[in-house]
Motif scaffolding. Sequence first.
Motif, mmCIF file in Angstrom:
data_model
loop_
_atom_site.group_PDB
_atom_site.id
_atom_site.type_symbol
_atom_site.label_atom_id
_atom_site.label_comp_id
_atom_site.label_asym_id
_atom_site.label_seq_id
_atom_site.Cartn_x
_atom_site.Cartn_y
_atom_site.Cartn_z
ATOM 1 N N VAL A 104 0.807 -1.231 0.000
ATOM 2 C CA VAL A 104 0.000 0.000 0.000
ATOM 3 C C VAL A 104 0.840 1.281 0.000
ATOM 4 C CG1 VAL A 104 -2.009 -1.134 0.989
ATOM 5 C CG2 VAL A 104 -0.358 -0.064 2.527
ATOM 6 N N GLN A 105 2.166 1.109 0.065
ATOM 7 C CA GLN A 105 3.097 2.235 -0.030
ATOM 8 C C GLN A 105 2.711 3.409 0.870
ATOM 9 O OE1 GLN A 105 3.606 3.103 -4.232
ATOM 10 N NE2 GLN A 105 4.444 1.081 -4.619
ATOM 11 N N PRO A 106 2.609 3.174 2.172
ATOM 12 C CA PRO A 106 2.228 4.256 3.088
ATOM 13 C C PRO A 106 3.390 5.230 3.290
ATOM 14 C CG PRO A 106 2.858 2.330 4.333
ATOM 15 C CD PRO A 106 2.951 1.938 2.886
ATOM 16 N N PRO A 107 3.113 6.431 3.815
ATOM 17 C CA PRO A 107 4.214 7.367 4.081
ATOM 18 C C PRO A 107 5.084 6.916 5.256
ATOM 19 C CG PRO A 107 2.093 8.308 4.746
ATOM 20 C CD PRO A 107 1.793 7.017 4.051
ATOM 21 N N LEU A 108 4.485 6.122 6.175
ATOM 22 C CA LEU A 108 5.208 5.720 7.382
ATOM 23 C C LEU A 108 5.102 4.198 7.555
ATOM 24 C CD1 LEU A 108 6.523 6.595 10.186
ATOM 25 C CD2 LEU A 108 4.185 6.493 11.087
ATOM 26 N N TYR A 109 6.244 3.574 7.839
ATOM 27 C CA TYR A 109 6.246 2.139 8.145
ATOM 28 C C TYR A 109 6.624 1.948 9.604
ATOM 29 C CZ TYR A 109 6.230 1.163 3.148
ATOM 30 O OH TYR A 109 5.894 1.085 1.828
ATOM 31 N N ILE A 110 5.900 1.067 10.285
ATOM 32 C CA ILE A 110 6.224 0.712 11.658
ATOM 33 C C ILE A 110 6.518 -0.780 11.651
ATOM 34 C CG2 ILE A 110 5.350 0.621 14.017
ATOM 35 C CD1 ILE A 110 3.504 3.004 13.066
ATOM 36 N N VAL A 111 7.734 -1.103 11.992
ATOM 37 C CA VAL A 111 8.209 -2.459 11.772
ATOM 38 C C VAL A 111 8.728 -3.017 13.091
ATOM 39 C CG1 VAL A 111 9.727 -3.808 10.302
ATOM 40 C CG2 VAL A 111 8.938 -1.606 9.488
ATOM 41 N N ASP A 112 8.085 -4.083 13.584
ATOM 42 C CA ASP A 112 8.437 -4.628 14.898
ATOM 43 C C ASP A 112 9.283 -5.887 14.713
ATOM 44 O OD1 ASP A 112 8.529 -4.983 17.603
ATOM 45 O OD2 ASP A 112 6.382 -5.278 17.898
ATOM 46 N N GLU A 113 10.533 -5.838 15.078
ATOM 47 C CA GLU A 113 11.449 -6.989 14.972
ATOM 48 C C GLU A 113 11.294 -7.681 13.616
ATOM 49 O OE1 GLU A 113 13.694 -7.616 17.040
ATOM 50 O OE2 GLU A 113 13.063 -6.867 18.993
ATOM 51 N N PRO A 114 11.619 -6.988 12.526
ATOM 52 C CA PRO A 114 11.226 -7.483 11.208
ATOM 53 C C PRO A 114 11.969 -8.716 10.725
ATOM 54 C CG PRO A 114 12.669 -5.602 10.972
ATOM 55 C CD PRO A 114 12.382 -5.752 12.440
ATOM 56 N N ILE A 115 13.155 -8.970 11.224
ATOM 57 C CA ILE A 115 13.943 -9.996 10.538
ATOM 58 C C ILE A 115 13.957 -11.340 11.250
ATOM 59 C CG2 ILE A 115 15.372 -8.258 9.401
ATOM 60 C CD1 ILE A 115 17.572 -8.806 11.268
ATOM 61 N N LEU A 116 13.297 -11.393 12.418
ATOM 62 C CA LEU A 116 13.245 -12.669 13.127
ATOM 63 C C LEU A 116 12.426 -13.654 12.281
ATOM 64 C CD1 LEU A 116 12.562 -11.487 16.794
ATOM 65 C CD2 LEU A 116 14.743 -11.974 15.687
ATOM 66 N N GLY A 117 12.956 -14.828 12.072
ATOM 67 C CA GLY A 117 12.205 -15.846 11.325
ATOM 68 C C GLY A 117 12.396 -15.789 9.819
ATOM 69 N N LEU A 118 13.068 -14.737 9.323
ATOM 70 C CA LEU A 118 13.283 -14.659 7.870
ATOM 71 C C LEU A 118 14.615 -15.302 7.497
ATOM 72 C CD1 LEU A 118 12.345 -10.986 6.857
ATOM 73 C CD2 LEU A 118 10.975 -13.052 6.538
ATOM 74 N N ASP A 119 14.668 -15.911 6.302
ATOM 75 C CA ASP A 119 15.952 -16.447 5.837
ATOM 76 C C ASP A 119 16.801 -15.277 5.303
ATOM 77 O OD1 ASP A 119 15.045 -15.853 3.258
ATOM 78 O OD2 ASP A 119 14.182 -17.834 3.001
ATOM 79 N N PRO A 120 18.100 -15.518 5.066
ATOM 80 C CA PRO A 120 18.974 -14.397 4.659
ATOM 81 C C PRO A 120 18.493 -13.660 3.404
ATOM 82 C CG PRO A 120 20.295 -16.280 5.281
ATOM 83 C CD PRO A 120 18.869 -16.741 5.298
ATOM 84 N N LEU A 121 17.933 -14.414 2.439
ATOM 85 C CA LEU A 121 17.439 -13.741 1.223
ATOM 86 C C LEU A 121 16.237 -12.859 1.547
ATOM 87 C CD1 LEU A 121 17.542 -16.519 -1.523
ATOM 88 C CD2 LEU A 121 18.931 -14.437 -1.395
ATOM 89 N N GLY A 122 15.383 -13.352 2.453
ATOM 90 C CA GLY A 122 14.200 -12.581 2.877
ATOM 91 C C GLY A 122 14.623 -11.315 3.603
ATOM 92 N N ILE A 123 15.630 -11.435 4.457
ATOM 93 C CA ILE A 123 16.131 -10.261 5.196
ATOM 94 C C ILE A 123 16.656 -9.219 4.213
ATOM 95 C CG2 ILE A 123 17.941 -9.456 6.795
ATOM 96 C CD1 ILE A 123 17.700 -12.170 8.229
ATOM 97 N N ARG A 124 17.448 -9.710 3.246
ATOM 98 C CA ARG A 124 18.016 -8.760 2.280
ATOM 99 C C ARG A 124 16.911 -8.086 1.469
ATOM 100 N NH1 ARG A 124 22.085 -11.082 -1.914
ATOM 101 N NH2 ARG A 124 20.136 -11.451 -2.993
ATOM 102 N N SER A 125 15.926 -8.883 1.033
ATOM 103 C CA SER A 125 14.823 -8.300 0.250
ATOM 104 C C SER A 125 14.096 -7.231 1.056
ATOM 105 C CB SER A 125 13.805 -9.383 -0.130
ATOM 106 O OG SER A 125 14.370 -10.269 -1.039
ATOM 107 N N LEU A 126 13.788 -7.549 2.315
ATOM 108 C CA LEU A 126 13.033 -6.586 3.132
ATOM 109 C C LEU A 126 13.840 -5.305 3.344
ATOM 110 C CD1 LEU A 126 10.738 -5.679 4.993
ATOM 111 C CD2 LEU A 126 11.917 -6.827 6.873
ATOM 112 N N LEU A 127 15.092 -5.462 3.744
ATOM 113 C CA LEU A 127 15.858 -4.263 4.101
ATOM 114 C C LEU A 127 16.178 -3.408 2.876
ATOM 115 C CD1 LEU A 127 18.054 -5.802 6.925
ATOM 116 C CD2 LEU A 127 16.129 -4.232 7.187
#
Length: 237
Positions: free
Chosen positions: A153-176
């Motif tokens: 939804v491309q909001p102006p503000l993102y609130i991200v709570d502990e985003p990388i727990l449980g993600l694999d390295p490729l997922g972490i890289r994609s998110l960040l």
Amino acid sequence: MAALLEVNNVTGGYSPSHAVIKNISFAVHPREIVALIGLNGAGKSTTIKHILGLLQPLDGSIKIAGQSFQSAPDSYRLSYGYIPESPIYYEELTLWEHIELMAMSHGLTKEELSKRAELLLREFRMEEMKNRFPQQFSKGMRQKLMIMMALLVQPPLYIVDEPILGLDPLGIRSLLTWLQRCKEQGAGILMSTHILATAEKYCDRFIILHKGEIKAQGTLDELRQFTGLFGHSLDDI
Ligand code: ATP
């Protein structure tokens, strides 16, 4: 530049008789990623619950794009994208139906939905899961669903709570890298984490929370000599 998120002297918690966070103030501006850092139990998730409007401050005020939750709850909710620490989903909806629901609630056109969703499904390697139910997903896949819904939804503000727990390295890289791109396009991002290496690499400013109070905030250079939280400087951790 006007702040996207303003937290002003907020005291709050889960009952009127016990404050978990105490007199905290900070802001998030467009084009910055701000890390909310603290040990387990420091009050990061409690702070986020207040920002989301799930908990009411006992004192102080919170504004997103100049609006408070109390004055305009519906538009307030639409002005941020939230990536939760633990996935929240509907058992009876497929991945694609979750995406459609999110698009509908934010008034995306069919074209916006299909273009953005296609990119996200590819980036997070979830194309094959499109017609499956989140119950059949791994923990990391459910986390990716939460991420895709917020990014869609491309909001102006993102609130991200502990985003990388449980993600694999490729997922972490994609998110960040995706969040980095959102920042370059003008978004503000508040990211709670206790993984300092990630915060150091991706965040512009840091808020250090300890036992519900802000002990320090600033850029990495400003905080480098800070020794008040863990008995070490940030370099040592
Ligand atoms: P973590 O890194 O472990 O997720 P955190 O910094 O997000 O920790 P919070 O979850 O905000 O910390 O917890 C701060 C304090 O609030 C803790 O003392 C915790 O026990 C308390 N707390 C959290 N959730 C609740 C709740 N639902 N009801 C009452 N107290 C709570």
